[in-house]
Design an enzyme around this catalytic site. Structure first.
Site, short mmCIF file in Angstrom:
data_model
loop_
_atom_site.label_atom_id
_atom_site.label_comp_id
_atom_site.label_asym_id
_atom_site.label_seq_id
_atom_site.Cartn_x
_atom_site.Cartn_y
_atom_site.Cartn_z
N TYR A 106 5.67 -18.36 -4.43
CA TYR A 106 5.43 -17.32 -5.44
C TYR A 106 5.26 -17.86 -6.86
CZ TYR A 106 6.39 -13.96 -1.80
OH TYR A 106 6.31 -13.21 -0.64
N LYS B 107 4.81 -1.81 -10.32
CA LYS B 107 3.66 -1.08 -10.87
C LYS B 107 2.84 -0.48 -9.73
CE LYS B 107 3.43 -3.93 -15.04
NZ LYS B 107 2.79 -5.05 -15.74
N SER C 86 -4.13 -13.00 -12.73
CA SER C 86 -4.04 -11.67 -12.13
C SER C 86 -4.39 -11.66 -10.65
CB SER C 86 -4.98 -10.69 -12.85
OG SER C 86 -5.09 -9.51 -12.08
N ARG C 87 -3.48 -11.10 -9.87
CA ARG C 87 -3.71 -10.95 -8.43
C ARG C 87 -4.79 -9.90 -8.18
NH1 ARG C 87 1.36 -13.37 -9.08
NH2 ARG C 87 0.92 -12.62 -11.16
N ASP D 148 -1.65 -4.09 -21.26
CA ASP D 148 -1.58 -4.57 -19.88
C ASP D 148 -2.96 -4.56 -19.21
OD1 ASP D 148 -0.25 -5.65 -17.77
OD2 ASP D 148 0.94 -3.89 -17.28
N TRP E 30 7.34 -12.01 -9.83
CA TRP E 30 7.85 -11.30 -11.00
C TRP E 30 9.38 -11.21 -10.98
CZ3 TRP E 30 7.18 -11.13 -15.66
CH2 TRP E 30 7.42 -10.03 -16.50
N SER F 171 2.35 -9.02 -18.93
CA SER F 171 3.37 -10.04 -18.65
C SER F 171 3.15 -10.68 -17.29
CB SER F 171 4.74 -9.37 -18.67
OG SER F 171 4.74 -8.21 -17.85
N LYS G 141 -3.84 0.50 -14.38
CA LYS G 141 -4.66 -0.62 -14.90
C LYS G 141 -5.01 -1.61 -13.78
CE LYS G 141 -1.23 -3.77 -14.83
NZ LYS G 141 -1.19 -5.01 -14.04
N THR H 251 -4.60 -7.94 -17.54
CA THR H 251 -4.87 -7.97 -16.10
C THR H 251 -6.36 -8.11 -15.81
OG1 THR H 251 -3.00 -6.45 -15.98
CG2 THR H 251 -4.09 -6.95 -13.93
N1 LIG Z 1 3.55 -11.00 -10.60
C1 LIG Z 1 3.52 -10.56 -11.87
O1 LIG Z 1 3.18 -11.31 -12.81
C2 LIG Z 1 3.91 -9.16 -12.17
C3 LIG Z 1 4.14 -8.24 -11.16
N2 LIG Z 1 4.52 -6.96 -11.48
C4 LIG Z 1 4.82 -5.99 -10.44
O2 LIG Z 1 6.05 -6.35 -9.80
C5 LIG Z 1 6.06 -5.91 -8.45
C6 LIG Z 1 6.40 -7.11 -7.56
O3 LIG Z 1 5.34 -8.02 -7.74
P1 LIG Z 1 5.41 -9.56 -7.43
O4 LIG Z 1 6.72 -10.15 -7.73
O5 LIG Z 1 4.19 -10.13 -8.06
O6 LIG Z 1 5.20 -9.53 -5.85
P2 LIG Z 1 5.22 -10.75 -4.83
O7 LIG Z 1 4.22 -10.45 -3.79
O8 LIG Z 1 5.12 -12.01 -5.59
O9 LIG Z 1 6.70 -10.68 -4.22
C7 LIG Z 1 7.17 -9.54 -3.58
C8 LIG Z 1 8.59 -9.83 -3.09
O10 LIG Z 1 9.09 -8.62 -2.48
C9 LIG Z 1 9.52 -8.94 -1.17
N3 LIG Z 1 9.40 -7.82 -0.25
C10 LIG Z 1 8.27 -7.31 0.31
N4 LIG Z 1 8.59 -6.27 1.11
C11 LIG Z 1 9.93 -6.14 1.06
C12 LIG Z 1 10.85 -5.26 1.68
N5 LIG Z 1 10.46 -4.28 2.49
N6 LIG Z 1 12.17 -5.42 1.42
C13 LIG Z 1 12.59 -6.38 0.59
N7 LIG Z 1 11.77 -7.25 -0.04
C14 LIG Z 1 10.46 -7.12 0.20
C15 LIG Z 1 8.63 -10.08 -0.75
O11 LIG Z 1 9.21 -10.74 0.34
P3 LIG Z 1 8.32 -11.54 1.44
O12 LIG Z 1 8.37 -12.96 0.99
O13 LIG Z 1 9.00 -11.29 2.72
O14 LIG Z 1 6.93 -10.96 1.42
C16 LIG Z 1 8.62 -10.92 -2.03
O15 LIG Z 1 9.80 -11.64 -2.16
C17 LIG Z 1 4.66 -5.34 -8.20
O16 LIG Z 1 4.71 -3.95 -8.31
C18 LIG Z 1 3.80 -5.93 -9.31
O17 LIG Z 1 2.70 -5.12 -9.67
C19 LIG Z 1 4.68 -6.55 -12.77
C20 LIG Z 1 4.46 -7.42 -13.81
C21 LIG Z 1 4.05 -8.79 -13.59
O1 LIG Z 2 1.04 -6.45 -14.10
C1 LIG Z 2 0.74 -7.61 -14.25
C2 LIG Z 2 0.68 -8.26 -15.58
O2 LIG Z 2 1.22 -7.47 -16.58
C3 LIG Z 2 0.40 -8.41 -13.05
O3 LIG Z 2 -0.87 -8.08 -12.63
P1 LIG Z 2 -1.41 -8.69 -11.25
O4 LIG Z 2 -0.56 -8.06 -10.17
O5 LIG Z 2 -2.84 -8.31 -11.17
O6 LIG Z 2 -1.20 -10.17 -11.30
#
Ligand SMILES: NC(=O)C1=CN([C@@H]2O[C@H](COP(=O)(O)OP(=O)(O)OC[C@H]3O[C@@H](n4cnc5c(N)ncnc54)[C@H](OP(=O)(O)O)[C@@H]3O)[C@@H](O)[C@H]2O)C=CC1
Ligand SMILES: O=C(CO)COP(=O)(O)O
Length: 346
Positions: free
Chosen positions: A49, A106, A255-256, A245, A12, A139, A192, A249
């Site tokens: 990712y 989230k 969706s993860r 959302d 994200w 998203s 959600k 999801t």
């Molecule tokens: N993916 C999506 O489509 C969406 C996600 N979200 C929300 O966004 C947030 C992030 O999700 P997402 O990007 O999917 O997560 P990912 O698992 O894809 O990535 C998480 C990132 O955070 C890093 N990280 C983990 N722990 C730490 C730490 N202690 N300090 C610094 N960096 C750290 C990870 O690094 P490392 O490589 O070391 O693990 C990685 O780069 C979540 O809350 C998710 O629910 C919201 C909307 C959409």
């Molecule tokens: O929040 C999200 C989409 O809006 C992402 O959901 P997931 O973490 O389940 O992929």
């Protein structure tokens, strides 16, 4: 167009950084892993990712946090809930000026029941920001990164701060609404994920569309029940960051949370599911927080409770479905529906 920092280079964070880059901002995408920053800058990919996506050459990945936040006008936290407190502390130690603080995370913290903006307010020095903004809505990163049409909401207690976030992100592929219900938007986006785990479980058990529609609808009712008890506006839950959302999801192949639920239903243990996912599955810890919160407040959340039992007390998914189907007879509408009715009658 100014300098902005995105903290967290997962799926994200990378997708949001790409939106900001498209909008002409000088984007610094920060990762806590030095080799990850190097790899992204050299290969213009983030294969663990966002496989198959090319990161634009002008979008720089950073490992040094003080370099990443130097002279930025906005910082966007896009980290797992578990990382929010520690990264806020690190930012507090290096940031020297006031910025617009936005987050796209989230989750709810178990035990404290804090939302993300509350954790940020606790950990960031007060002089570095005015009001926090949450960016949330249906998203998935996989679609945003290839410019598929997407809509989200930027919500903050400050209309000015929400508008600033809208101005930063809005473009023809990424439509941003504003709102002021910070509590409702944060809770809708977090809760959600629990229901999406349930949708994955339901599909994994071989149940059909009827079961999934029931989960989404009754799931929304219990999200709104807890959310309004926590001070949210019930209307928020029928908007993008609530039902919108929830739908994406529970139904998207991206969706993860859905995938994790699906694997659980097929007999994998929670530890093995989380290992296999390789990305954060926020619904697991949020289920723990919501279950504890519902118990503490005496709020009925039967689906969340069932999913908590599957995740943490080795309950059999089929038994949980049986229990849900044979609960005491009830009428469908309750106090949340009454609040909505009152609103629409005004
Ligand atoms: N993916 C999506 O489509 C969406 C996600 N979200 C929300 O966004 C947030 C992030 O999700 P997402 O990007 O999917 O997560 P990912 O698992 O894809 O990535 C998480 C990132 O955070 C890093 N990280 C983990 N722990 C730490 C730490 N202690 N300090 C610094 N960096 C750290 C990870 O690094 P490392 O490589 O070391 O693990 C990685 O780069 C979540 O809350 C998710 O629910 C919201 C909307 C959409
Ligand atoms: O929040 C999200 C989409 O809006 C992402 O959901 P997931 O973490 O389940 O992929």
């Amino acid at each position: 167009m100014g300098k902005v920092a995105v903290l967290g280079a997962g799926s994200w964070g990378t997708a949001l950084a790409m939106v900001l880059h498209d909008n002409g901002h000088d984007v610094r995408l920060w990762t806590h892993i030095e080799s990850h920053a190097k790899e992204m800058n050299e290969t213009h990919t983030n294969n663990n990712y966002l496989p198959g996506v090319t990161i634009p050459a002008g979008l720089q990945a950073y490992h040094d946090l003080s370099d990443a936040v130097e002279q930025v006008s906005a910082i966007i936290f896009v980290l797992p809930t578990t990382a929010i407190r520690s990264v806020c502390k690190q930012v507090g130690a290096v940031l020297k000026h006031k910025v617009t603080m936005i987050h796209g995370t989230k989750g709810i913290e178990p035990v404290t029941f804090k939302r993300i903006s509350e954790m940020m307010e606790e950990e960031l020095p007060r002089e570095l920001f005015e009001e926090i903004v949450v960016l949330s809505g249906p998203s998935h990163a996989e679609e945003v990164s290839i410019k598929q049409p997407t809509t989200v909401t930027a919500a903050s207690r400050s209309k000015v701060a929400a508008k600033r976030a809208q101005d930063l992100f809005m473009n023809q592929h990424f439509r941003v609404y504003t709102g002021t219900d910070l509590i409702g938007v944060e809770l809708g986006g977090s809760l959600k994920n629990i229901i999406a785990l349930g949708a994955g479980i339901s599909d994994g058990l071989g149940y059909g569309d009827n079961a999934k529609a029931a989960l989404v609808t009754r799931g929304l009712t219990e999200i709104a029940r807890l959310g309004t008890a926590m001070g949210a506006d019930p209307l928020t839950f029928v908007g993008l960051t609530g039902v919108g959302d929830l739908i994406v999801t529970c139904t998207s192949v991206h969706s993860r949370n859905w995938k994790a639920g699906n694997l659980l239903a097929k007999g994998h243990t929670l530890d093995s599911v989380l290992d296999q996912m390789g990305m954060v599955v926020e619904g697991v810890r949020t289920a723990q927080a919501a279950y504890q919160l519902a118990e503490a407040k005496g709020i009925q959340m039967p689906i969340t409770t069932g999913i908590y039992h599957i995740l943490f007390e080795s309950a059999e998914p089929r038994d949980v479905v049986d229990q849900l189907m044979t609960r005491m007879r009830r009428q469908e509408t309750d106090e949340v529906h009454a609040m909505l009715k009152e609103h629409y009658q005004d």
